[in-house]
Enzyme design. Structure first.
Site, PDB file in Angstrom:
ATOM      1  N   THR A  97       1.019  -1.224  -0.028  1.00  0.00           N
ATOM      2  CA  THR A  97       0.087  -0.050  -0.127  1.00  0.00           C
ATOM      3  C   THR A  97       0.909   1.247  -0.245  1.00  0.00           C
ATOM      4  O   THR A  97       0.246   2.179  -0.390  1.00  0.00           O
ATOM      5  CB  THR A  97      -0.953   0.089   1.196  1.00  0.00           C
ATOM      6  N   ASP A  98       2.058   1.142   0.552  1.00  0.00           N
ATOM      7  CA  ASP A  98       2.844   2.314   0.611  1.00  0.00           C
ATOM      8  C   ASP A  98       3.191   3.240  -0.592  1.00  0.00           C
ATOM      9  O   ASP A  98       2.651   4.490  -0.541  1.00  0.00           O
ATOM     10  CB  ASP A  98       4.171   2.417   1.236  1.00  0.00           C
ATOM     11  N   CYS A 287      -2.475  21.779  -0.535  1.00  0.00           N
ATOM     12  CA  CYS A 287      -3.768  21.289   0.267  1.00  0.00           C
ATOM     13  C   CYS A 287      -4.156  19.868  -0.096  1.00  0.00           C
ATOM     14  O   CYS A 287      -3.792  19.781  -1.435  1.00  0.00           O
ATOM     15  CB  CYS A 287      -4.749  22.263  -0.321  1.00  0.00           C
TER      16      CYS A 287
HETATM   17  N1  ASN Z   1       5.136  -1.589   3.702  1.00  0.00           N
HETATM   18  C1  ASN Z   1       3.971  -2.249   3.103  1.00  0.00           C
HETATM   19  C2  ASN Z   1       4.162  -2.229   1.646  1.00  0.00           C
HETATM   20  O1  ASN Z   1       4.073  -1.069   1.062  1.00  0.00           O
HETATM   21  C3  ASN Z   1       2.448  -1.543   3.731  1.00  0.00           C
HETATM   22  C4  ASN Z   1       1.550  -2.286   2.966  1.00  0.00           C
HETATM   23  O2  ASN Z   1       1.373  -3.180   1.985  1.00  0.00           O
HETATM   24  N2  ASN Z   1       0.310  -2.171   3.730  1.00  0.00           N
HETATM   25  O3  ASN Z   1       4.599  -2.828   1.002  1.00  0.00           O
END
Ligand code: ASN
Length: 348
Positions: A97-98, A287
């Site tokens: 997610t990063d 913003c």
């Molecule tokens: N550190 C992880 C990534 O981006 C975070 C995640 O996937 N929730 O690989």
């Protein structure tokens, strides 16, 4: 259910992580693990899932390690499997997610005109962790990826479907961790079924064949584009060090409010010099929501005079990946500027 399978590409991220000695690390054998997890769904939900095949990267990563070379590889992997002899009805990319929003934005520019879904998803918790969001996100992504009327790169997270190039990671921990601050949702899960909202998708603008652009980002060297958020009291000398570096091809400037910078001739001079050297400079707002409208205030006029392009309401991820994408192509700087100011994949 689609007759042609989907392709799930596993790049890494928490979704597939397992405990290691120093914390979570990317795990392997994702196909078996996904099928195990999906077999825990109620029978009717399992039966209505689309068929899928899995491509697992040999070195899955924490997405904080991703670079433009990873975006490039992913787009090429999709493009190679897009038409004969291999054809998939849609693609699901499992990603950390990063930097998920960066990859999604970059894919949108590389896979312009795509006529089927590319859904990027991940999770805040590993697949096997108690109470994880991973299974829900995988199921949802598979269901959206099977909809032929969705013809773009989208991010699916916590039941929400967002345009990939408009998405940002919004929360470090909450399951509802992504937002599309300047564009409405493309769809949502309603009673376990994927619903697309009419007239929001790119399919209405898709005409003709896909126009994939797969430039070589690696040829640009490291950090071809810099990202600079202005701060009160910032010194023009520091700015010059970055912008006038010979390896820097352009910059994203995160300015104030609707497009303001300090009234400082030296600062404006650095911008003008960089643009004069053919660098691509663009401005967006610090913003989190709303577009820049440079020139509303006298304090922003210097940006226009220096030739800094307005990034409208683009996210930092969308603007940076676009600058990288344009820089990597053999186009005149006038053409690059024109394309930056045009919507290529619904980003502005
Ligand atoms: N550190 C992880 C990534 O981006 C975070 C995640 O996937 N929730 O690989």
């Amino acid at each position: 259910m689609t007759s042609t399978p989907l392709l799930v590409i596993y790049t890494g991220g928490t979704l597939g992580m397992v405990p290691g000695e120093r914390g979570l690390i990317p795990g392997k054998n994702i196909e078996q693990r996904l099928r195990n997890a999906l077999s825990q769904l109620p029978p009717d939900r399992q039966a209505s899932l689309p068929d899928f095949e899995v491509l697992e990267y040999t070195q899955p990563i924490d997405s904080s390690a991703a670079t433009p070379a990873d975006w490039q590889r992913l787009a090429r992997d999709i493009a190679e499997r897009y038409s004969d002899p291999v054809t998939y009805a849609g693609f699901v990319v499992l990603h950390g997610t990063d930097t998920l929003a960066w990859t999604a934005a970059s894919l949108a520019y590389q896979l312009q005109g795509i006529d089927r879904p590319v859904i990027v998803t991940g999770a805040q918790l590993p697949l096997e962790a108690e109470g994880s969001d991973a299974l829900n996100n995988v199921e949802t992504a598979l269901r959206f990826a099977a909809l032929p009327s969705l013809q773009e790169v989208a991010v699916c997270f916590a039941g929400k479907l967002m345009r990939g190039v408009c998405t940002r990671k919004w929360d470090t921990h909450r399951f509802d961790g992504f937002a599309s601050p300047n564009y409405p949702l493309l769809g949502e899960m309603v009673d376990c079924a994927p619903v697309l909202y009419p007239s929001r998708g790119l399919e209405v603008q898709q005409r003709g064949l896909p126009r994939f652009e797969l430039p070589d980002y690696a040829a640009l060297g490291t950090s071809p584009i810099v990202r600079i958020a202005l701060w009160p009291g910032m010194s023009p000398r520091l700015l010059a060090n970055w912008l006038l570096d010979e390896n820097v091809h352009g910059a994203l400037l995160e300015v104030w409010g609707s497009g303001n910078i300090p009234d400082d001739r030296e600062l404006a001079g650095v911008f003008a010099q960089a643009v004069g050297e053919g660098k691509l400079l663009a401005a967006i707002s610090q913003c989190p929501q709303g577009p820049v409208s440079i020139g509303t205030y006298a304090a922003g006029q210097a940006l226009i005079e220096a030739g800094v392009m307005a990034g409208d309401a683009m996210t930092p991820e969308a603007a940076m990946t676009k600058l990288i994408h344009l820089s990597a192509q053999p186009l005149s700087s006038e053409e690059k500027r024109k394309r930056f100011l045009t919507s290529l994949a619904g980003e502005r």
